[in-house]
Design a protein around this motif. Structure first.
Motif, PDB file in Angstrom:
ATOM      1  N   TYR A  80      36.250  49.624  46.863  1.00  0.00           N
ATOM      2  CA  TYR A  80      35.635  48.405  47.392  1.00  0.00           C
ATOM      3  C   TYR A  80      34.905  48.723  48.701  1.00  0.00           C
ATOM      4  O   TYR A  80      35.395  49.486  49.531  1.00  0.00           O
ATOM      5  CB  TYR A  80      36.695  47.323  47.620  1.00  0.00           C
ATOM      6  CG  TYR A  80      37.304  46.833  46.330  1.00  0.00           C
ATOM      7  CD1 TYR A  80      36.768  45.746  45.649  1.00  0.00           C
ATOM      8  CD2 TYR A  80      38.403  47.480  45.766  1.00  0.00           C
ATOM      9  CE1 TYR A  80      37.322  45.310  44.452  1.00  0.00           C
ATOM     10  CE2 TYR A  80      38.951  47.053  44.564  1.00  0.00           C
ATOM     11  CZ  TYR A  80      38.402  45.974  43.909  1.00  0.00           C
ATOM     12  OH  TYR A  80      38.937  45.546  42.726  1.00  0.00           O
ATOM     13  N   SER A  82      34.104  46.559  51.104  1.00  0.00           N
ATOM     14  CA  SER A  82      34.463  45.711  52.244  1.00  0.00           C
ATOM     15  C   SER A  82      35.869  45.177  52.053  1.00  0.00           C
ATOM     16  O   SER A  82      36.389  45.108  50.926  1.00  0.00           O
ATOM     17  CB  SER A  82      33.482  44.539  52.384  1.00  0.00           C
ATOM     18  OG  SER A  82      33.634  43.633  51.302  1.00  0.00           O
ATOM     19  N   THR A  83      36.474  44.772  53.173  1.00  0.00           N
ATOM     20  CA  THR A  83      37.812  44.181  53.082  1.00  0.00           C
ATOM     21  C   THR A  83      37.761  42.819  52.405  1.00  0.00           C
ATOM     22  O   THR A  83      38.742  42.386  51.804  1.00  0.00           O
ATOM     23  CB  THR A  83      38.431  44.042  54.487  1.00  0.00           C
ATOM     24  OG1 THR A  83      37.538  43.293  55.328  1.00  0.00           O
ATOM     25  CG2 THR A  83      38.689  45.408  55.103  1.00  0.00           C
ATOM     26  N   GLU A  84      36.616  42.136  52.512  1.00  0.00           N
ATOM     27  CA  GLU A  84      36.483  40.818  51.873  1.00  0.00           C
ATOM     28  C   GLU A  84      36.553  40.935  50.348  1.00  0.00           C
ATOM     29  O   GLU A  84      37.291  40.201  49.679  1.00  0.00           O
ATOM     30  CB  GLU A  84      35.170  40.136  52.285  1.00  0.00           C
ATOM     31  CG  GLU A  84      35.108  39.684  53.733  1.00  0.00           C
ATOM     32  CD  GLU A  84      34.852  40.831  54.710  1.00  0.00           C
ATOM     33  OE1 GLU A  84      34.490  41.953  54.238  1.00  0.00           O
ATOM     34  OE2 GLU A  84      35.017  40.624  55.924  1.00  0.00           O
ATOM     35  N   GLY A  87      39.967  41.970  49.357  1.00  0.00           N
ATOM     36  CA  GLY A  87      40.911  40.864  49.517  1.00  0.00           C
ATOM     37  C   GLY A  87      40.848  39.883  48.361  1.00  0.00           C
ATOM     38  O   GLY A  87      41.877  39.387  47.901  1.00  0.00           O
ATOM     39  N   ARG A  88      39.625  39.604  47.875  1.00  0.00           N
ATOM     40  CA  ARG A  88      39.491  38.686  46.739  1.00  0.00           C
ATOM     41  C   ARG A  88      40.169  39.261  45.503  1.00  0.00           C
ATOM     42  O   ARG A  88      40.884  38.549  44.779  1.00  0.00           O
ATOM     43  CB  ARG A  88      38.011  38.402  46.460  1.00  0.00           C
ATOM     44  CG  ARG A  88      37.358  37.488  47.487  1.00  0.00           C
ATOM     45  CD  ARG A  88      36.012  37.002  46.989  1.00  0.00           C
ATOM     46  NE  ARG A  88      35.057  38.109  46.832  1.00  0.00           N
ATOM     47  CZ  ARG A  88      34.249  38.531  47.802  1.00  0.00           C
ATOM     48  NH1 ARG A  88      34.308  37.971  48.999  1.00  0.00           N
ATOM     49  NH2 ARG A  88      33.394  39.519  47.578  1.00  0.00           N
ATOM     50  N   ASN A  97      47.308  37.360  50.412  1.00  0.00           N
ATOM     51  CA  ASN A  97      46.342  38.176  51.129  1.00  0.00           C
ATOM     52  C   ASN A  97      46.947  39.532  51.484  1.00  0.00           C
ATOM     53  O   ASN A  97      48.165  39.635  51.728  1.00  0.00           O
ATOM     54  CB  ASN A  97      45.911  37.476  52.421  1.00  0.00           C
ATOM     55  CG  ASN A  97      45.124  36.215  52.153  1.00  0.00           C
ATOM     56  OD1 ASN A  97      44.282  36.193  51.264  1.00  0.00           O
ATOM     57  ND2 ASN A  97      45.399  35.164  52.918  1.00  0.00           N
TER      58      ASN A  97
END
Length: 293
Positions: A80, A82-84, A87-88, A97
């Motif tokens: 991934y 990004s952490t966003e 996270g999803r 989370n």
């Protein structure tokens, strides 16, 4: 097929942070990606893509709980950017989370590594025949509907209810080749068999290649090939759905055939007035499994 599926599971474990070359493995094992994915989803009860996602997030959760790296490094390690985005995906599997899991150690929903094993079943013989058919056409009324594995599909029922009563007789009169009569056709099905994914459902009939198709009907061209035809009888649609499931768990593992891309067809041979019971034929497009060794 059992050995091929276990090889696939091993490949997933080796490539959890990268794309899994399912097609390459299928070729090496003398089968096809289409057949391998269909058999995996039928036997495992989940699509291969969903299994891979759950396994990735299971391993990622262990990395988070250990606390040896920051969340961005863990996200990148598992593919991934990004952490966003990470996270999803993490929340979709675990319902929590990554930060909360790091603080509290959970909750976690672990996906164990699958292992396929052969069990002795098949005490009830499956009535099957193989047919070699020239190219033909399917003509009728089509709609895009979600895939539902069990019970009556309300979207298909709504599509059928919208057709005028006389239209069924008109379609039946057009039929001029096997499988005869009115057909329930499923095409463009997701190879993973993901429940809720869209497919094309057509209520129609089979026509020979030379027969013109009325302008107001949808059409599906079906190339020449072989078909495995399974006869079912009993409560509807349960008997049909049980037979469909048994093709993956019993028939394909025991026979030198594999699925090929193409529509599946159901011909209703006889039924009760209220459709509570029915005798059907399930037509699945197949090809011989290459002989190895």
């Amino acid at each position: 097929m059992i050995a091929a599926l276990n090889r696939l599971v091993d490949l997933v474990e080796k490539h959890l942070t990268a794309e899994v070359d399912v097609d390459g493995l299928a070729t090496a094992l003398g089968t096809t990606e289409y057949h391998l994915r269909r058999m995996f989803s039928s036997l495992a009860g989940i699509p291969l893509s969903e299994y891979v996602r759950r396994r990735r997030m299971t391993v990622a959760a262990a990395d988070i709980v250990r606390g040896e790296a920051d969340l961005l490094s863990i996200a990148v390690r598992h593919g991934y950017g990004s952490t966003e985005a990470f996270g999803r995906a993490f929340r979709a599997v675990h319902g929590a989370n990554p930060g909360d899991v790091r603080r509290n150690g959970g909750p976690l929903r672990t996906q164990p590594q699958l292992r396929f094993r052969l069990t002795v079943e098949g005490s009830i013989p499956m009535e099957t025949r193989i047919a070699d058919r020239p190219a033909f056409r399917l003509a009728g009324h089509a709609a895009r509907v979600p895939l539902i594995h069990r019970g009556v599909n309300p979207h298909i029922r709504q599509h059928m209810a919208a057709l005028p009563a006389q239209e069924h007789g008109r379609l039946k009169a057009l039929s001029d080749t096997d499988p005869a009569g009115l057909l329930q056709v499923c095409a463009d099905v997701d190879p993973d068999g993901t429940e809720g994914s869209e497919l094309t459902y057509l209520h129609g009939v089979a026509l020979s290649g030379e027969t013109p198709i009325p302008d107001d009907l949808d059409a599906i061209e079906v190339p020449a090939g072989r078909w495995a035809i399974f006869r079912t009888a009993g409560p509807h649609p349960q008997a049909l759905q049980d037979t469909w499931a048994a093709t993956a768990t019993e028939w394909f593992p025991a026979n030198p055939w594999r699925l090929r891309p193409g529509p599946s067809l159901v011909a209703i041979l006889d039924r009760a007035d209220d459709f509570s019971t029915a005798t059907c034929e399930l037509w699945l497009p197949v090809e011989p499994t290459p002989v190895t060794g």
